[in-house]
Write a protein that holds these residues in place. Structure first.
Motif, PDB file in Angstrom:
ATOM      1  N   ALA A  15       0.862  -1.192   0.000  1.00  0.00           N
ATOM      2  CA  ALA A  15       0.000   0.000   0.000  1.00  0.00           C
ATOM      3  C   ALA A  15       0.892   1.234   0.000  1.00  0.00           C
ATOM      4  N   ASP A  16       0.284   2.396  -0.178  1.00  0.00           N
ATOM      5  CA  ASP A  16       1.039   3.649  -0.173  1.00  0.00           C
ATOM      6  C   ASP A  16       1.603   3.924   1.221  1.00  0.00           C
ATOM      7  N   GLY A  17       2.720   4.647   1.253  1.00  0.00           N
ATOM      8  CA  GLY A  17       3.288   5.018   2.542  1.00  0.00           C
ATOM      9  C   GLY A  17       4.677   5.605   2.409  1.00  0.00           C
ATOM     10  N   VAL A  18       5.363   5.712   3.538  1.00  0.00           N
ATOM     11  CA  VAL A  18       6.726   6.233   3.605  1.00  0.00           C
ATOM     12  C   VAL A  18       7.640   5.108   4.059  1.00  0.00           C
ATOM     13  N   ALA A  19       8.704   4.870   3.301  1.00  0.00           N
ATOM     14  CA  ALA A  19       9.585   3.737   3.555  1.00  0.00           C
ATOM     15  C   ALA A  19      10.708   4.100   4.502  1.00  0.00           C
ATOM     16  N   ARG A  20      11.079   3.119   5.357  1.00  0.00           N
ATOM     17  CA  ARG A  20      12.243   3.214   6.225  1.00  0.00           C
ATOM     18  C   ARG A  20      13.136   2.027   5.930  1.00  0.00           C
ATOM     19  N   VAL A  21      14.404   2.293   5.668  1.00  0.00           N
ATOM     20  CA  VAL A  21      15.366   1.249   5.338  1.00  0.00           C
ATOM     21  C   VAL A  21      16.300   1.065   6.522  1.00  0.00           C
ATOM     22  N   ALA A  22      16.565  -0.205   6.894  1.00  0.00           N
ATOM     23  CA  ALA A  22      17.433  -0.465   8.032  1.00  0.00           C
ATOM     24  C   ALA A  22      18.071  -1.837   7.871  1.00  0.00           C
ATOM     25  N   HIS A  23      18.934  -2.179   8.806  1.00  0.00           N
ATOM     26  CA  HIS A  23      19.577  -3.493   8.834  1.00  0.00           C
ATOM     27  C   HIS A  23      19.665  -3.960  10.274  1.00  0.00           C
ATOM     28  N   ASP A  24      19.394  -5.259  10.466  1.00  0.00           N
ATOM     29  CA  ASP A  24      19.445  -5.847  11.792  1.00  0.00           C
ATOM     30  C   ASP A  24      20.157  -7.187  11.676  1.00  0.00           C
ATOM     31  N   ASP A  25      20.947  -7.535  12.695  1.00  0.00           N
ATOM     32  CA  ASP A  25      21.697  -8.788  12.640  1.00  0.00           C
ATOM     33  C   ASP A  25      20.779  -9.986  12.494  1.00  0.00           C
ATOM     34  N   SER A  26      19.607  -9.945  13.129  1.00  0.00           N
ATOM     35  CA  SER A  26      18.690 -11.075  13.062  1.00  0.00           C
ATOM     36  C   SER A  26      17.800 -11.022  11.826  1.00  0.00           C
ATOM     37  N   GLY A  48      18.257  -9.020   9.102  1.00  0.00           N
ATOM     38  CA  GLY A  48      18.946  -8.692   7.865  1.00  0.00           C
ATOM     39  C   GLY A  48      18.495  -7.364   7.305  1.00  0.00           C
ATOM     40  N   ASN A  49      18.490  -7.271   5.983  1.00  0.00           N
ATOM     41  CA  ASN A  49      18.025  -6.045   5.324  1.00  0.00           C
ATOM     42  C   ASN A  49      16.513  -5.940   5.477  1.00  0.00           C
ATOM     43  N   LEU A  50      16.073  -4.765   5.911  1.00  0.00           N
ATOM     44  CA  LEU A  50      14.678  -4.579   6.287  1.00  0.00           C
ATOM     45  C   LEU A  50      14.135  -3.288   5.699  1.00  0.00           C
ATOM     46  N   VAL A  51      12.902  -3.348   5.208  1.00  0.00           N
ATOM     47  CA  VAL A  51      12.142  -2.159   4.810  1.00  0.00           C
ATOM     48  C   VAL A  51      10.824  -2.204   5.560  1.00  0.00           C
ATOM     49  N   ARG A  52      10.504  -1.111   6.216  1.00  0.00           N
ATOM     50  CA  ARG A  52       9.183  -0.981   6.830  1.00  0.00           C
ATOM     51  C   ARG A  52       8.505   0.236   6.227  1.00  0.00           C
ATOM     52  N   ILE A  53       7.233   0.106   5.932  1.00  0.00           N
ATOM     53  CA  ILE A  53       6.472   1.184   5.290  1.00  0.00           C
ATOM     54  C   ILE A  53       5.385   1.657   6.241  1.00  0.00           C
TER      55      ILE A  53
END
Length: 508
Positions: free
Chosen positions: A407-418, A420-425
């Motif tokens: 869905a529409d939104g604003v993306a946040r890009v991050a990385h976590d050891d558990s 891995g590469n993560l995107v949350r919207i």
């Protein structure tokens, strides 16, 4: 605080730009029509327009009048580096880092620091202008204490006042004082002006005294002291704008020229010459008066003022010129109203808030994050690798499969050891979708995304990944939710093992 600082900085820049444009236009107009220099309304209106632009920029977006929608420019670029992400907190939320890893963050940080610095500097400038005004007021009080009441009857007997002037003084209950100081005649006070005359004025001829006193009384009739007070307030508000200082000088000069014109209207050349001679004698002492106590400025110089006194023409501004000026000032004001919200920068936090405010937090099904869905694990199912229950959906897919925003939104890009590469919207109203174990990310942190937009590819990054797949989560106010409330047709696209485990544990 940061958003207000950015708003104040934007209002300052808008005021400076408008002042530069306005000063240039009025300069060209004055060269074409010199009579403008004596029009008090033009220069006061220009200052009010600058204050209007500044105050309008400070209003909350919902209170601004505009026909142009906001054009938000989030501080992000097309390049992205995955950011380090701390471990989950006890509440199940992730503590996202405040520092960005690209030029986006450095630019945003620089802009915020500049805005916060200006937030500290601006009130200091206002306080300094207030101190200058109080200092001038102290000078006024010192002059008044050193002055003595003037015997108007004796002055009239010597011809210094006319009967009409005495009548005006009595009607306005204006106190007339005399002082032994080398100053020019002046009105002191905005609400209740008092006429302060130097003792050396008695050395002038009676005719010159009457003309000079008439000049000061004309200031009173025109409400020039009140206009000057308003100009001083605008100067304190917009102390940072050099255009306003220049316009203030023009206003003071226009007040002098306007009074000259009214005093000399219909008078013969001989009286004009007497008046000019008296003003020239005052020139040397006029410079001793602190700024803000007298109306006189120096834009045109005494030579220009004397030349205007010799001109027996009315000097009124043609109606066509007035119409043109009103049109130009109105166009500038209208453009400020129309374009005020446009081309505004907002930090990523504000962009997120904007999208959150405009997003539709309904329960309509989202589009699927993968073009081909295959569910291998349902929400809450306990497995050897998830003893506390699966926090989302496991979707089987080969490495490199495109992952799409649901869905529409604003993306946040991050990385976590558990994870891995993560995107949350952020979809607004506290609703978020999470895309975990990504192999690559195709957007920048803080980017505004649309439903169906590719945000990355399936991977197996992070310790919790047992192989290439997409782990998809839904969170409401930081709490994990069952993605089945948002995604349709999951059972039809689930593996037999996943359906069996859910049925064994939840009976459905």
């Amino acid at each position: 605080m940061t958003l207000f600082a950015l708003t104040l900085l934007r209002a300052t820049l808008a005021c400076l730009l408008t002042g530069l444009l306005l000063q240039g236009l009025l300069h060209l107009a004055q060269r074409r029509w010199p009579v403008l220099s004596a029009q008090r309304g033009v220069w006061l209106g220009a200052q009010l327009l600058l204050a209007f632009v500044f105050i309008l920029s400070l209003l909350p977006p919902g209170q601004r009048i505009s026909v142009v929608p906001d054009v938000s420019l989030p501080m992000a670029t097309t390049s992205v580096q995955v950011l380090p992400l701390p471990q989950e907190t006890a509440a199940g939320e992730l503590a996202l880092p405040l520092e960005a890893s690209s030029g986006v963050a450095s630019n945003a940080l620089l802009l915020k620091r500049l805005a916060l610095a200006w937030l500290l500097v601006y009130p200091c400038g206002v306080a300094y202008m207030a101190w200058r005004y109080r200092r001038n007021q102290a000078i006024v009080m010192a002059l008044l204490k050193a002055a003595r009441p003037l015997d108007l009857a004796a002055m009239q007997a010597h011809g210094a006042f006319t009967e009409m002037q005495l009548r005006q003084l009595q009607q306005q209950r204006m106190e007339v004082l005399e002082i032994d100081a080398p100053i020019s005649p002046m009105l002191l006070g905005s609400l209740q002006p008092r006429l302060l005359l130097p003792a050396h004025l008695a050395q002038f001829t009676p005719e010159q005294q009457q003309l000079i006193i008439e000049h000061e009384l004309t200031h009173s009739r025109r409400r020039d002291p009140a206009v000057q007070l308003l100009a001083n307030c605008l100067h304190a508000l917009l102390w940072f704008n050099p255009a306003l200082r220049r316009l203030g000088q023009k206003l003071g000069w226009a007040q002098e020229l306007g009074c000259d014109r009214q005093v000399l209207a219909g008078r013969p050349l001989q009286q004009r010459q007497q008046y000019a001679a008296a003003l020239v004698r005052q020139l040397s002492v006029q410079s001793c008066v602190p700024a803000g106590l007298a109306f006189g400025g120096k834009p045109g110089g005494m030579a220009d003022r004397v030349a205007r006194m010799r001109d027996t023409q009315s000097g009124s501004m043609p109606w066509g010129v007035k119409l043109a000026l009103v049109t130009v000032l109105g166009a500038l004001g209208a453009s400020s109203v129309v374009l005020q919200p446009a081309l505004a920068w907002v930090p990523a936090e504000a962009a997120s808030a904007t999208v959150a405010a405009t997003a539709i937090p309904d329960t309509a099904p989202w589009r699927n994050p993968l073009a081909s869905m295959r569910v291998t694990g349902f929400f809450g199912v306990v497995r050897p690798t998830t003893p506390k229950g699966l926090s989302g959906l496991d979707l089987a897919a080969s490495r490199g499969t495109p992952v799409h925003a649901v869905a529409d939104g604003v993306a946040r890009v991050a990385h976590d050891d558990s994870m891995g590469n993560l995107v949350r919207i952020d979809h607004g109203a506290g609703l978020e979708s999470w895309y975990v174990h990504l192999d690559s990310v195709a957007l920048a942190d803080g980017a505004i995304v649309k439903a169906g937009q590719t945000i990355g590819t399936v991977g197996a990054t992070g310790r919790a990944a047992t192989g290439p797949h997409l782990h998809f989560q839904v969170r409401q106010d930081g709490k994990r939710q069952d993605p089945q409330t948002r995604l349709a047709g999951l059972d039809a696209n689930a593996s037999e093992r996943a359906l069996r485990m859910r049925r064994e544990q939840f009976g459905r």
